[in-house]
Design a protein around this motif. Sequence first.
Motif, PDB file in Angstrom:
ATOM      1  N   PHE A   3     -95.194 -58.026  22.237  1.00 26.63           N
ATOM      2  CA  PHE A   3     -96.359 -57.165  22.391  1.00 26.63           C
ATOM      3  C   PHE A   3     -96.776 -56.646  21.021  1.00 26.63           C
ATOM      4  N   ALA A   4     -98.083 -56.666  20.750  1.00 25.30           N
ATOM      5  CA  ALA A   4     -98.636 -56.156  19.494  1.00 25.30           C
ATOM      6  C   ALA A   4     -99.390 -54.873  19.791  1.00 25.30           C
ATOM      7  N   LEU A   5     -98.897 -53.754  19.256  1.00 30.19           N
ATOM      8  CA  LEU A   5     -99.489 -52.447  19.527  1.00 30.19           C
ATOM      9  C   LEU A   5     -99.883 -51.759  18.222  1.00 30.19           C
ATOM     10  N   THR A   6    -101.011 -51.101  18.237  1.00 32.17           N
ATOM     11  CA  THR A   6    -101.359 -50.243  17.120  1.00 32.17           C
ATOM     12  C   THR A   6    -100.454 -49.008  17.147  1.00 32.17           C
ATOM     13  N   THR A   7    -100.457 -48.258  16.061  1.00 37.08           N
ATOM     14  CA  THR A   7     -99.668 -47.029  16.035  1.00 37.08           C
ATOM     15  C   THR A   7    -100.148 -46.063  17.110  1.00 37.08           C
ATOM     16  N   GLU A   8    -101.457 -45.974  17.308  1.00 38.08           N
ATOM     17  CA  GLU A   8    -101.980 -45.092  18.346  1.00 38.08           C
ATOM     18  C   GLU A   8    -101.483 -45.506  19.727  1.00 38.08           C
ATOM     19  N   GLU A   9    -101.528 -46.796  20.013  1.00 36.24           N
ATOM     20  CA  GLU A   9    -101.046 -47.286  21.308  1.00 36.24           C
ATOM     21  C   GLU A   9     -99.556 -47.015  21.476  1.00 36.24           C
ATOM     22  N   LEU A  10     -98.800 -47.199  20.407  1.00 37.51           N
ATOM     23  CA  LEU A  10     -97.361 -46.953  20.477  1.00 37.51           C
ATOM     24  C   LEU A  10     -97.072 -45.477  20.714  1.00 37.51           C
ATOM     25  N   MET A  11     -97.822 -44.608  20.070  1.00 39.63           N
ATOM     26  CA  MET A  11     -97.599 -43.172  20.240  1.00 39.63           C
ATOM     27  C   MET A  11     -97.967 -42.687  21.641  1.00 39.63           C
ATOM     28  N   ARG A  13     -96.990 -44.164  24.146  1.00 37.48           N
ATOM     29  CA  ARG A  13     -95.834 -44.536  24.944  1.00 37.48           C
ATOM     30  C   ARG A  13     -94.584 -43.929  24.309  1.00 37.48           C
ATOM     31  N   PRO A  14     -94.268 -42.677  24.591  1.00 33.85           N
ATOM     32  CA  PRO A  14     -93.137 -42.005  23.943  1.00 33.85           C
ATOM     33  C   PRO A  14     -91.807 -42.736  24.111  1.00 33.85           C
ATOM     34  N   ASP A  15     -91.615 -43.422  25.245  1.00 36.89           N
ATOM     35  CA  ASP A  15     -90.367 -44.153  25.451  1.00 36.89           C
ATOM     36  C   ASP A  15     -90.230 -45.292  24.445  1.00 36.89           C
ATOM     37  N   LEU A  16     -91.295 -46.073  24.268  1.00 31.71           N
ATOM     38  CA  LEU A  16     -91.284 -47.162  23.300  1.00 31.71           C
ATOM     39  C   LEU A  16     -91.230 -46.641  21.873  1.00 31.71           C
ATOM     40  N   TRP A  17     -92.004 -45.598  21.598  1.00 29.76           N
ATOM     41  CA  TRP A  17     -92.042 -45.034  20.251  1.00 29.76           C
ATOM     42  C   TRP A  17     -90.643 -44.621  19.804  1.00 29.76           C
ATOM     43  N   GLU A  18     -89.932 -43.898  20.655  1.00 33.34           N
ATOM     44  CA  GLU A  18     -88.587 -43.456  20.287  1.00 33.34           C
ATOM     45  C   GLU A  18     -87.626 -44.628  20.175  1.00 33.34           C
ATOM     46  N   GLN A  47     -94.177 -43.294   5.744  1.00 35.34           N
ATOM     47  CA  GLN A  47     -95.606 -43.055   5.543  1.00 35.34           C
ATOM     48  C   GLN A  47     -96.470 -44.258   5.902  1.00 35.34           C
ATOM     49  N   PHE A  48     -95.843 -45.399   6.180  1.00 36.31           N
ATOM     50  CA  PHE A  48     -96.613 -46.597   6.506  1.00 36.31           C
ATOM     51  C   PHE A  48     -96.777 -46.814   8.006  1.00 36.31           C
ATOM     52  N   ASP A  49     -96.300 -45.874   8.805  1.00 32.94           N
ATOM     53  CA  ASP A  49     -96.579 -45.908  10.236  1.00 32.94           C
ATOM     54  C   ASP A  49     -97.952 -45.273  10.484  1.00 32.94           C
ATOM     55  N   HIS A  50     -98.936 -45.818   9.821  1.00 34.58           N
ATOM     56  CA  HIS A  50    -100.282 -45.225   9.852  1.00 34.58           C
ATOM     57  C   HIS A  50    -101.160 -45.934  10.885  1.00 34.58           C
ATOM     58  N   ASP A  51    -102.429 -45.548  10.906  1.00 32.30           N
ATOM     59  CA  ASP A  51    -103.299 -46.019  11.984  1.00 32.30           C
ATOM     60  C   ASP A  51    -103.689 -47.487  11.865  1.00 32.30           C
ATOM     61  N   GLU A  52    -103.439 -48.117  10.723  1.00 34.46           N
ATOM     62  CA  GLU A  52    -103.756 -49.537  10.580  1.00 34.46           C
ATOM     63  C   GLU A  52    -102.532 -50.431  10.739  1.00 34.46           C
ATOM     64  N   ALA A  53    -101.358 -49.840  10.896  1.00 34.43           N
ATOM     65  CA  ALA A  53    -100.151 -50.634  11.123  1.00 34.43           C
ATOM     66  C   ALA A  53    -100.192 -51.254  12.514  1.00 34.43           C
ATOM     67  N   VAL A  54     -99.615 -52.449  12.637  1.00 29.90           N
ATOM     68  CA  VAL A  54     -99.486 -53.118  13.935  1.00 29.90           C
ATOM     69  C   VAL A  54     -98.002 -53.356  14.183  1.00 29.90           C
TER      70      VAL A  54
END
Length: 212
Positions: A3-11, A13-18, A47-54
């Motif tokens: 699965f390819a998620l943006t940082t926003e999409e990952l955030m 999903r708190p379970d996946l984010w953690e 600092q690279f977990d920014h909004d353009e990271a995938v």
Amino acid sequence: MLFALTTEELMHRPDLWEAVHRLRHSIFVEEMGWSDLHRDDGLEIDQFDHDEAVHHIVIRNGEVAGYQRMLPTTRPHLLTEVLTDLYVGDPPSGPDVWELTRYAVARDYRDGRRGVSTVGTELIAGFVEWGLPRGINKVIIEFEPMWVLRALQLHFLARPLGYQRTYGRQQVVATLLTFNENTLDVVRTRRAHHAPVLSRGYPDLLGQRQAS
């Protein structure tokens, strides 16, 4: 599936984010000895977990089995800001060049020979599948020198960008990998799995079994 998620999409999903950041901490801090990344909460975040990271995530048996992060080189990234001693001259950049960072396979899923697991090859196939339709055919990756040969065997064109250095308990060399459809065919053949690995959907909740 991958699965390819943006940082926003990952955030969202708190379970996946953690789970992702715990996996990164367990591998890069605890296993590889990158002590500068240590956090008391056991989460590796930078600092690279920014909004353009995938974020590429492989889920198996309801847990994060593999992970890698893609960063655009059109803005500051790991090589240009942190690992500056790994390149000589000007590092490659542009919309067709991304940096692949934090490649990680959970310990329970390292089932392959010579350190290459089925989850690991799924991550490799995944970034090629993800990149080609987007006009991305190059990645910068900082990995152990032995992986340069392995990349060539998979029909990546591999070009070291500088000299190897020691980080934690690991020797690292920055390398530019160029790939095309032939690379994807070779990776799929080596995996003995020709179906796409990149999912068009959204991962189910952790704890629910996913097809691999």
